[in-house]
Design a protein around this motif. Structure first.
Motif, short mmCIF file in Angstrom:
data_model
loop_
_atom_site.label_atom_id
_atom_site.label_comp_id
_atom_site.label_asym_id
_atom_site.label_seq_id
_atom_site.Cartn_x
_atom_site.Cartn_y
_atom_site.Cartn_z
N GLN A 199 10.76 7.32 -2.69
CA GLN A 199 10.33 8.15 -1.57
C GLN A 199 11.37 9.19 -1.20
O GLN A 199 11.05 10.35 -0.95
CB GLN A 199 10.04 7.23 -0.37
CG GLN A 199 9.32 7.93 0.77
CD GLN A 199 8.90 6.94 1.83
OE1 GLN A 199 9.43 5.84 1.91
NE2 GLN A 199 7.91 7.33 2.64
N ASP A 205 0.84 -1.22 0.00
CA ASP A 205 0.00 0.00 0.00
C ASP A 205 0.86 1.25 0.00
O ASP A 205 0.60 2.21 -0.73
CB ASP A 205 -0.92 0.00 1.23
CG ASP A 205 -1.92 -1.15 1.18
OD1 ASP A 205 -2.22 -1.59 0.04
OD2 ASP A 205 -2.36 -1.59 2.24
N ASP A 206 1.88 1.26 0.86
CA ASP A 206 2.78 2.41 0.86
C ASP A 206 3.48 2.56 -0.49
O ASP A 206 3.67 3.67 -0.97
CB ASP A 206 3.82 2.23 1.98
CG ASP A 206 3.19 2.26 3.36
OD1 ASP A 206 2.08 2.78 3.46
OD2 ASP A 206 3.82 1.74 4.30
N HIS A 207 3.82 1.43 -1.04
CA HIS A 207 4.50 1.44 -2.33
C HIS A 207 3.62 2.09 -3.40
O HIS A 207 4.07 2.92 -4.19
CB HIS A 207 4.86 0.01 -2.73
CG HIS A 207 5.95 -0.04 -3.75
ND1 HIS A 207 6.78 -1.13 -3.91
CD2 HIS A 207 6.35 0.85 -4.70
CE1 HIS A 207 7.62 -0.91 -4.88
NE2 HIS A 207 7.37 0.29 -5.39
N LEU A 208 2.34 1.71 -3.41
CA LEU A 208 1.43 2.27 -4.41
C LEU A 208 1.25 3.77 -4.22
O LEU A 208 1.20 4.54 -5.18
CB LEU A 208 0.07 1.56 -4.32
CG LEU A 208 0.06 0.08 -4.78
CD1 LEU A 208 -1.31 -0.54 -4.53
CD2 LEU A 208 0.41 0.00 -6.26
N ARG A 209 1.15 4.18 -2.96
CA ARG A 209 0.98 5.61 -2.70
C ARG A 209 2.19 6.40 -3.14
O ARG A 209 2.07 7.43 -3.81
CB ARG A 209 0.72 5.83 -1.20
CG ARG A 209 0.57 7.30 -0.81
CD ARG A 209 0.34 7.43 0.69
NE ARG A 209 1.36 6.76 1.47
CZ ARG A 209 2.57 7.31 1.70
NH1 ARG A 209 2.90 8.48 1.19
NH2 ARG A 209 3.46 6.65 2.43
N VAL A 210 3.38 5.96 -2.79
CA VAL A 210 4.60 6.64 -3.19
C VAL A 210 4.74 6.65 -4.71
O VAL A 210 5.14 7.65 -5.32
CB VAL A 210 5.83 5.96 -2.54
CG1 VAL A 210 7.11 6.54 -3.09
CG2 VAL A 210 5.77 6.13 -1.04
N GLU A 211 4.34 5.53 -5.30
CA GLU A 211 4.44 5.41 -6.76
C GLU A 211 3.52 6.39 -7.45
O GLU A 211 3.88 7.04 -8.44
CB GLU A 211 4.10 3.97 -7.14
CG GLU A 211 4.24 3.65 -8.62
CD GLU A 211 3.88 2.21 -8.90
OE1 GLU A 211 3.00 1.98 -9.74
OE2 GLU A 211 4.48 1.32 -8.26
N GLU A 212 2.28 6.51 -6.94
CA GLU A 212 1.33 7.45 -7.55
C GLU A 212 1.82 8.89 -7.44
O GLU A 212 1.68 9.68 -8.38
CB GLU A 212 -0.04 7.30 -6.87
CG GLU A 212 -0.75 5.99 -7.23
CD GLU A 212 -2.04 5.82 -6.44
OE1 GLU A 212 -2.35 6.73 -5.63
OE2 GLU A 212 -2.72 4.81 -6.64
N GLU A 213 2.38 9.24 -6.29
CA GLU A 213 2.90 10.60 -6.14
C GLU A 213 4.04 10.86 -7.13
O GLU A 213 4.13 11.94 -7.72
CB GLU A 213 3.40 10.79 -4.70
CG GLU A 213 2.30 10.78 -3.67
CD GLU A 213 2.86 10.88 -2.25
OE1 GLU A 213 4.11 10.88 -2.12
OE2 GLU A 213 2.06 10.95 -1.30
#
Length: 1635
Positions: free
Chosen positions: A1370, A1109-1117
């Motif tokens: 990140q 989940d963190d990975h997806l969020r960082v990726e989207e940003e």
């Protein structure tokens, strides 16, 4: 020149070349002379040389000038000076000889009184003076010159400096003792001391004491420097005559008389180190003070010593020495010319004594140090020997007449009389020089020989007083320039060629003798010369073959057919397809029209006209046309009808037959065409003996000529009816006017095709006549103007000449910068390199092997650049390399090309010449700003005007101007096609508006050979001074471009590293050997460690279930940031548009390596070594691996270069490399080896670098095991605590970055073979990531995270892979980038990493989208190494998505990139992609044969052999194609090679792709065995399934291929079911064998 008023400094410079006596004898009015004595003596202390001049009143005019100076002696190694006062002869003792040189008229002898008229002030006068002749003997200056030449080769630094140093000390001592240097002729110095009768004996005593002191000083000095340089001194005393000869343009001062002859004789009697006194001198001196011994058989005596303890000597020494005047200013020796005011009229009269070439430089205010050059000259000595009965008035008149005649004769050839000597009794010798600065002319040797013949003929026929005329002529490199002391110097020529010409006068009296060089360069027929018998010359002069020039004798010879340069079948004509096509077109037109036609090939010398004609000759004869070939020479143009006689001799065939057959051959050709009574007209020219008829005997010459022309026309008309006539004439500009007339008549009456080559008519001698103009301008004449060859063709021609398939980059650069596309220049340069033994031809082995030494990598480095294979592969292939330690920048031009370069240079004004020389020191490319800096003597306005002229003359051009042929960057990667700091306008017309605002704009040489020729003219001390100025200017500019943030290419490396790093750090190899663990315990520890490692990684992954989940969020940003950047790029509103282009490429060549080059030229090895490391690092930064190798090779040479001692007293300077520099040196070499595929050597060098950086890497299993435990402990514990970055100093930061870089290289090296080196690869990666955590540089940390993420994916560690990828992304959002380029580059790298990750995970659409975004960023950033990786990933994503149109677009980009960078790995990726497209889609973007040829050519290359992933894909694709084409024998070979590579691949995307291709091959083979050998199916099936299991276990980080693999595996499993086997087999076969 004479009417121009000079500046004060120019006035001083001119006076420096004049002796005192010349100043005193100038023909100016008495009142003017009285009031303007200051003219000669106004001078500041300058770096040049100055002469002494007297300030006596008019009554002393005509006497030898006296000098105010210091009287010095050498006592106990110290100069002792005493003041002195001038003395004069008593007037009653003076006798005068008057001669007034007015247009070859001589005056009668009469006494001269003071106060006579102006005309009387011109005459020479006899004064009683003490005269001394100082002469270094045959083992002296000449021997010094020759010895230095042999020791230092062409390096004239020590030669010119040492020579000038000795002469400077000699002249200084003469001036200090009050002497006046009257004449200096290289190895003879004539010095004069004036004295009154009463003081003559005192002066002789002082001069004798000085001579002995001088001998002692020279003996001491020469023993110290280890050279055999001694003096032979002769002294005489009495009356001498001074004589001025010449005309209104040029005048010369001569000294004659019995005492001059006595001094010369005394010197000739002296042995080395002796002082000889003439009889008269011994008689007049104080014999009780001087100790001498008699010479047997001679009246002269040898001086032994001076009795300084003698009462008279000790009492009167101060009084005697006071008679010598001195003049000193602040302790610096000066002359009276320094304090006198200017006078223009006097100066105008005196300038006649100075060579005009020097006056031009003086008027241009050039520094004296630039007056000297090392240039090719032609030296001519003319010796006139008069009868002994000739009296003084007659002798004076004869010398005057000879001077005027010789001067007028040589003036047309731009020759100069440099010196006139009357040292020999009843002899006068003239030193004439051709080719002084500004005087170089074409065909100089020919003109000199003809001039010498005219001089000899006139003297021999018209001068009854002459007994003998001897002339010696030599050609070669000669030092011409200023020699002497700042207070008195001379412009002279020095060299072995000068001495050789002088020796010829004695060895071959009465002849015109020349050396072999002059004979060869003249190009005249051998019949004009006669070889002279060999005679032994002096040891100091090299013996050569000598020739006597006989003159242009009319000696008819039958011309020879053919050309000097014939067609070579092994070297096909290159780049002249258009010219050959024009010939075929012209021939077809000629055959249709049946009329005379002319085809002209026009081009400058060396453009390949002769080779084109040789090719046309071959092609025409191949078509069975009758071809007559003729090559003319410069002699033919001076003989009427010569060209036609020669042409018809070849046509008749008598040039190829024996002399006794000529008559029969001619008779057979002429029978029935011409009356036999006219045959005799051919006798003289064809050397036959037909009977002379009465009709022919009564013909006039004009009638005979007409009859011969009619005869030739009839013969040619008959021949034209039988066959096609083609005449080929080479060097047609040498056709004489009568022959042009005949050819014009021939073309109008006979159908003949004339093919000729000629140069543009440049000189008056070659101006075409009316018939020539009419032919050349006729509508039936086709003219083809030849241009330079393209760059690629020049390089191909170089390979032809050398017999190789590739040449190194530095040789390419060398040929391109010097030849500029001219074939002759390229050939001459190569021949010179071969003769100089600097090239080595190396065999290319069938299979490259890894080397264990850096010194063995040259061939591998050369072949690392893609090269063109021959169409038909021979048994052996060769390449060429430059030998170790050879610097091509220091290779001199061949003599022929240097003559051409000097000829070009001399066509410019002095101001333009000196500017070209300064620019030549900077390099091929330079800026106006730098030019102004190294030559600050000029004003900006003068610099601007001179540069504008040179740009308009096409000597310089702005960088960025397009040429007719390619420039360096495409093939060499050299940064020369773009400007430094700004964009450059293409139009060269911008030069008209050139101004100081263009100082930052780069210029380059655009005239071939000019830069090299100008540079070679400079002496070494001049070069060194200019190189030093260049380093001062460039030092502050040696960094990355502003777009890349500036700074050194080697991160934070101080100029003088003194980092105290222990040689062996913890964990080094030495300590590893000390750890001894029992083998059993070691195995258990390793097993336990492996189990714990797996558990730790599993635990790490389990504890981070929230990571996706963190990975997806960082990726989207991150994707949002990339999208905004690219949207801004399209609109042109953000930093991508404002991003300045990277100029590091330009900075490497024009600044960084330029600095290394300048320091090498200065022999500053530490600084040269440092900047060579910088250049290598910059080249690797720019992905130019070969140039990095090239720079490191030079750095290696600098380290190992022995210190050459020119002289024994010179000290040896040791060059010590700091420990950090040594570490960086090893690191750079290791990286280059890695790129060259030398894995073992690269590991060795990287480990060595790590040891030097106090980060030793273990080399044993035990050491690796314990080090791995330690690093893993650090790694897993680092996340449990909050890491605080420590502040470290710059040196420590530099060490840390180098450690990280070395460890990154090391894990990549070990990961190339995943079977045996997995443990070491994991250790290196862990050490790298642990060090990165200590680094406070966030950009470095992000790069290391990406590096570790890539490593983890390659090794199959999915958790670390995704974790560190997320951490890198990140961290990038938290990093405040100071540079636009740095931020965009990091974004591009992260985008590529993400695209790669998405492809591996099977998210093809996202991967394609990210790939295109990374492609746009790489295009803008021009990051080639990243770009081809982006394109490879993008292609695979598009291929797996079946986006074939996108695949083709990507292939186009990849091909352009691969060919531009000449990268073998990039080409391998391209051809692998082409084969993938061919196998999956059946589309042949490149023919299969081309792909196969590439693989065959480079499969043995170490560069590709170590790339197992790529090679597996290539071999597997080949096997698939061969299998589908049912070529099973070829399939087997490719499959076997692929099978051997499977175990060496890793889990990377490219390894997985290759493995998948191999599985397809395995299934194809299984199907083939099912059909051909059913009994082996189960065995083969079992083997195939094992490969499937291995794939799934190894390639866990690339699930994108899993679906296809499972599908393929299921098909293989179904083959085991016999019921479904038949149906499934047919289905699987149709799928696998379909294209």
């Amino acid at each position: 020149m004479g009417s121009r008023k000079r500046s004060r400094s120019g006035q001083k410079n001119m006076m420096a070349f004049l002796p005192c006596a010349a100043r005193e004898m100038v023909p100016v009015e008495e009142s003017t002379l009285r009031s303007s004595m200051s003219i000669l003596n106004d001078s500041d202390q300058m770096e040049g040389k100055f002469i002494a001049a007297s300030d006596e009143p008019l009554q002393t005019t005509g006497a030898a000038g006296d000098v105010e100076s210091l009287s010095c002696s050498l006592q106990g190694g110290q100069w002792v000076a005493a003041p002195s006062k001038s003395c004069q002869w008593e007037e009653k003792d003076m006798r005068h000889l008057a001669w007034r040189p007015q247009r070859k008229e001589v005056a009668s002898v009469e006494p001269l009184q003071r106060g006579k008229s102006e005309s009387m002030s011109r005459v020479p006068r006899i004064k009683a003076s003490a005269v001394g002749s100082f002469s270094p003997g045959p083992a002296g200056i000449t021997a010094l010159h020759e010895k230095l030449w042999r020791i230092s080769g062409t390096q004239w630094l020590q030669c010119s400096d040492t020579f000038n140093n000795f002469i400077r000390h000699l002249l200084q001592s003469v001036l200090l003792y009050g002497g006046d240097i009257l004449n200096f002729t290289g190895d003879v110095l004539l010095v004069l001391w004036k004295a009154s009768r009463s003081q003559l004996s005192n002066i002789i005593t002082l001069v004798a004491e000085y001579s002995l002191s001088l001998q002692r000083w020279f003996e001491y000095t020469c023993s110290r420097v280890g050279l055999e340089l001694q003096l032979k001194i002769g002294l005489s005393a009495g009356h001498i005559s001074q004589l001025i000869v010449g005309d209104e343009k040029r005048q010369y001062l001569l000294v004659t008389g019995q005492q001059v002859d006595d001094a010369w004789l005394a010197q000739s009697l002296a042995e080395t180190g002796e002082v000889i006194l003439s009889p008269n001198c011994w008689e007049l001196c104080k014999q009780d003070i001087l100790e001498a011994k008699k010479i047997p058989g001679q009246k002269a005596v040898e001086l032994r010593y001076v009795k300084i303890l003698h009462q008279d000597y000790s009492c009167h020494y101060e009084k005697w020495i006071s008679s010598l005047r001195k003049f000193s200013c602040n302790g610096v020796l000066m002359r009276n010319a320094s304090i006198l005011s200017p006078n223009y009229k006097h100066e105008k009269a005196l300038q006649r004594f100075v060579v005009g070439n020097i006056l031009e430089k003086i008027d241009d205010n050039q520094p004296l140090k630039f007056f000297s050059e090392l240039r090719p000259l032609t030296i001519v000595f003319v010796k006139l020997q008069f009868y002994e009965s000739t009296k003084m008035p007659g002798l004076c008149k004869s010398i005057q007449e000879a001077t005027v005649h010789i001067s007028g004769t040589i003036e047309s050839s731009r020759g100069k009389i440099l010196k006139i000597s009357t040292f020999d009794k009843q002899c006068c010798t003239f030193l004439c020089v051709f080719g002084l600065p500004g005087d170089k002319r074409m065909d100089e040797s020919t003109q000199v020989l003809d001039t010498a013949m005219r001089i000899s003929d006139l003297f021999s026929e018209n001068h009854v007083k002459l007994k003998l005329v001897s002339i010696g002529i030599t050609s070669g490199q000669v030092f011409c320039g200023v020699v002497g002391h700042p207070s008195r110097h001379d412009y002279t020529v020095v060299g072995s060629k000068v001495q050789m010409a002088a020796r010829m006068l004695m060895l071959y009296p009465g002849l015109i003798a020349c050396d072999e060089v002059t004979y060869s360069k003249s190009g005249l027929p051998s019949r004009f010369f006669k070889k002279l018998p060999d005679k032994e010359m002096n040891d100091a002069v090299t013996s050569e073959v000598m020739y006597e020039y006989l003159g242009r004798k009319k000696n008819p010879m039958v011309a020879k057919s053919g050309f000097t340069k014939e067609r070579d079948a092994n070297q096909p004509l290159l780049g002249r397809e258009t010219e050959i096509t024009t010939f075929w077109t012209t021939l077809q037109l000629f055959l249709r029209c049946k009329g005379g036609h002319v085809l002209v090939y026009e081009g400058a010398s060396g453009y390949g006209k002769s080779r084109i004609l040789a090719e046309i000759n071959y092609l025409a004869q191949k078509e069975n046309h009758r071809v007559t070939c003729l090559e003319l020479t410069k002699v033919d143009i001076q003989e009427s009808f010569s060209a036609v006689w020669s042409l018809m001799a070849v046509f008749f065939g008598i040039s190829a037959c024996r002399p006794y057959n000529r008559k029969d051959v001619l008779q057979s050709k002429l029978t029935g065409l011409v009356d036999e009574n006219l045959y005799c007209l051919l006798n003289d020219q064809f050397l036959v003996k037909f009977p002379m008829s009465a009709e022919a005997a009564h013909m006039s010459n004009e009638t005979k000529q007409q009859e011969v022309e009619k005869l030739f026309l009839k013969v040619l008309q008959k021949a034209a009816k039988e066959t096609t006539l083609i005449f080929i004439i080479d060097e047609a500009h040498y056709i004489d006017p009568a022959s042009w007339d005949f050819l014009a008549h021939l073309l109008s009456h006979v159908p003949v095709l004339i093919v000729m080559s000629l140069v543009p008519f440049p000189s008056k001698q070659l101006i075409p006549c009316f018939s020539a103009k009419s032919i050349l301008k006729s509508p039936k004449t086709t003219t083809v103007v030849l241009c330079e060859l393209k760059l690629s063709l020049i390089l191909e021609m170089a390979c032809q000449v050398l017999g190789v398939i590739s040449i190194p980059q530095e040789l390419k650069m060398f040929l391109i910068q010097r030849s500029f596309g001219v074939p002759l220049y390229c050939e001459e340069l190569l021949v010179n390199l071969i003769a100089s033994d600097v090239l080595q031809i190396c065999h290319i082995p069938e299979e490259e092997k890894e080397e264990n030494k850096w010194s063995n990598l040259s061939v591998i480095a050369i072949t690392s650049i893609p090269y063109k294979m021959p169409l038909v592969k021979e048994r052996e292939l060769y390449t060429c390399r430059v030998k170790k330690g050879v610097n091509l920048d220091t290779i001199l031009l061949p003599p022929r090309l240097k003559e051409i370069a000097v000829l070009q240079l001399d066509s410019f004004s002095p101001s333009e010449q000196i500017l070209i020389k300064c620019a030549a020191v900077i390099g091929h490319i330079f800026t106006v700003e730098l030019l102004l800096f190294i030559f600050p003597a000029w004003t900006s306005e003068k610099m601007e005007n001179t540069l504008r002229t040179l740009i308009n003359s096409h000597v310089f051009e702005f960088v960025g101007k397009k040429r007719g042929w390619e420039h360096l960057r495409t093939h060499l990667g050299s940064p020369v096609t773009r400007t430094i700091g700004s964009d450059i306008a293409e139009d060269i017309g911008a030069a008209v508006h050139f101004g100081l605002k263009n100082q930052g704009r780069a210029l380059r040489f655009c005239a071939p050979l000019l830069r090299e020729g100008a540079y070679e003219l400079l002496l070494e001390d001049q070069k060194r001074a200019l190189h030093d100025r260049c380093t001062v200017f460039l030092d502050c500019k040696a960094h990355k471009c502003n777009s890349c943030g500036g700074g050194d290419f080697i991160s934070l490396l101080p100029l003088h590293c003194n980092v105290d790093l222990p040689l062996w750090g913890p964990g080094s190899e030495n300590k590893d050997e000390a750890l001894l663990v029992p083998e059993g315990n070691l195995k258990r520890l390793e097993a336990l460690h492996a189990q714990e490692n797996v558990q730790n990684r599993a635990k790490s992954f389990t504890n981070k279930q929230g990571l996706p989940d963190d990975h997806l969020r960082v990726e989207e940003e991150f994707l949002d940031r990339v999208g905004k950047i690219l949207e801004g790029h399209e609109r042109g509103q953000v930093e991508v548009r404002n991003l300045a282009p990277c100029e590091c490429r330009e900075a490497v060549e024009s600044v960084v390596y330029a600095l290394a080059h300048h320091y090498m030229m200065m022999d500053d090895r530490p600084m040269a070594f440092y900047y060579l490391l910088e250049s290598a690092a910059a080249s690797l930064y720019l992905s130019n691996n070969y140039m990095a190798y090239f720079y490191l090779e030079k750095a290696t040479s600098q380290k190992k270069m022995p210190v050459l001692k020119m002289l024994p007293y010179q000290k040896m300077h040791k060059f010590k490399v700091s420990q950090l520099e040594e570490a960086i040196f090893c690191s750079l070499k290791g990286e280059v080896c890695f790129n060259l595929g030398q894995i073992s050597l690269a590991k060795k060098l990287i480990k060595r670098a790590l040891c030097l950086l106090h980060k030793g890497f273990p080399s044993t299993g035990v050491g690796a095991f314990f080090r791995l435990l330690l690093e893993e402990s650090k790694h897993f514990s680092s996340h449990a605590r909050q890491h605080q970055a420590q502040t470290i100093d710059e040196k420590a930061l530099a060490v840390l970055k180098q450690q990280i870089h070395c460890l990154s290289l090391l894990w990549k090296l070990y990961s190339l073979d995943s079977t045996s080196s997995r443990k070491y690869s994991w250790l290196a990666a862990l050490m790298e990531i642990n060090l990165a955590e200590e680094c406070e540089n966030k950009v470095q940390v992000i790069s290391t995270y990406m590096d570790f993420s890539q490593f983890s994916q390659n090794m199959g560690y999915k958790d670390e892979w995704l974790k560190y990828e997320m951490m890198a992304i990140q961290r990038s959002s938290q990093c405040n980038f100071t540079l636009i380029r740095e931020r965009l580059l990091m974004t591009a790298q992260l985008t590529q990493v993400l695209a790669y990750s998405k492809l591996c995970l099977g998210h093809l659409t996202q991967s394609i989208q990210l790939g295109f975004q990374a492609h746009l960023l790489c295009e803008q950033l021009q990051e080639t190494s990243l770009h081809y990786l982006v394109l490879s990933v993008l292609f695979k994503a598009a291929l797996l998505k079946n986006k074939y149109t996108q695949c083709i677009s990507v292939l186009e980009w990849l091909w352009e990139l691969a060919t531009q960078e000449e990268n073998i790995i990039a080409l391998a990726c391209f051809y692998s992609a082409c084969l993938d497209l061919l196998c999956d889609a059946g589309y042949d973007y490149r023919p299969f044969e081309e792909c196969l040829q590439f693989i065959k050519q480079y499969e043995t290359s170490c560069i590709l052999k170590c790339q197992s992933n790529i090679m597996l894909s290539l071999y597997a694709s080949l096997a698939i194609w061969f299998g589908r084409s049912h070529c099973w024998s070829l399939f087997k070979d490719s499959f076997t090679k692929a099978e051997q590579l499977v175990s060496r691949t890793n889990a990377s995307l490219f390894g997985t792709h290759g493995f998948f291709r191999f599985l397809e091959c395995q299934v194809l083979l299984l199907l083939k065995i099912t059909e051909d050998a059913p009994k082996k199916v189960q065995e083969m099936r079992s083997s195939t399934l094992k490969y499937f299991e291995e794939f799934l276990s190894r390639c866990s980080t690339s699930p994108v291929y899993h679906t296809r693999v499972y599908s393929l595996k299921a098909s293989v499993n179904l083959l085991g079911d016999e019921e479904k086997n038949h149906i499934h087999l047919s289905k699987l076969s149709s799928e696998l064998f379909s294209a």
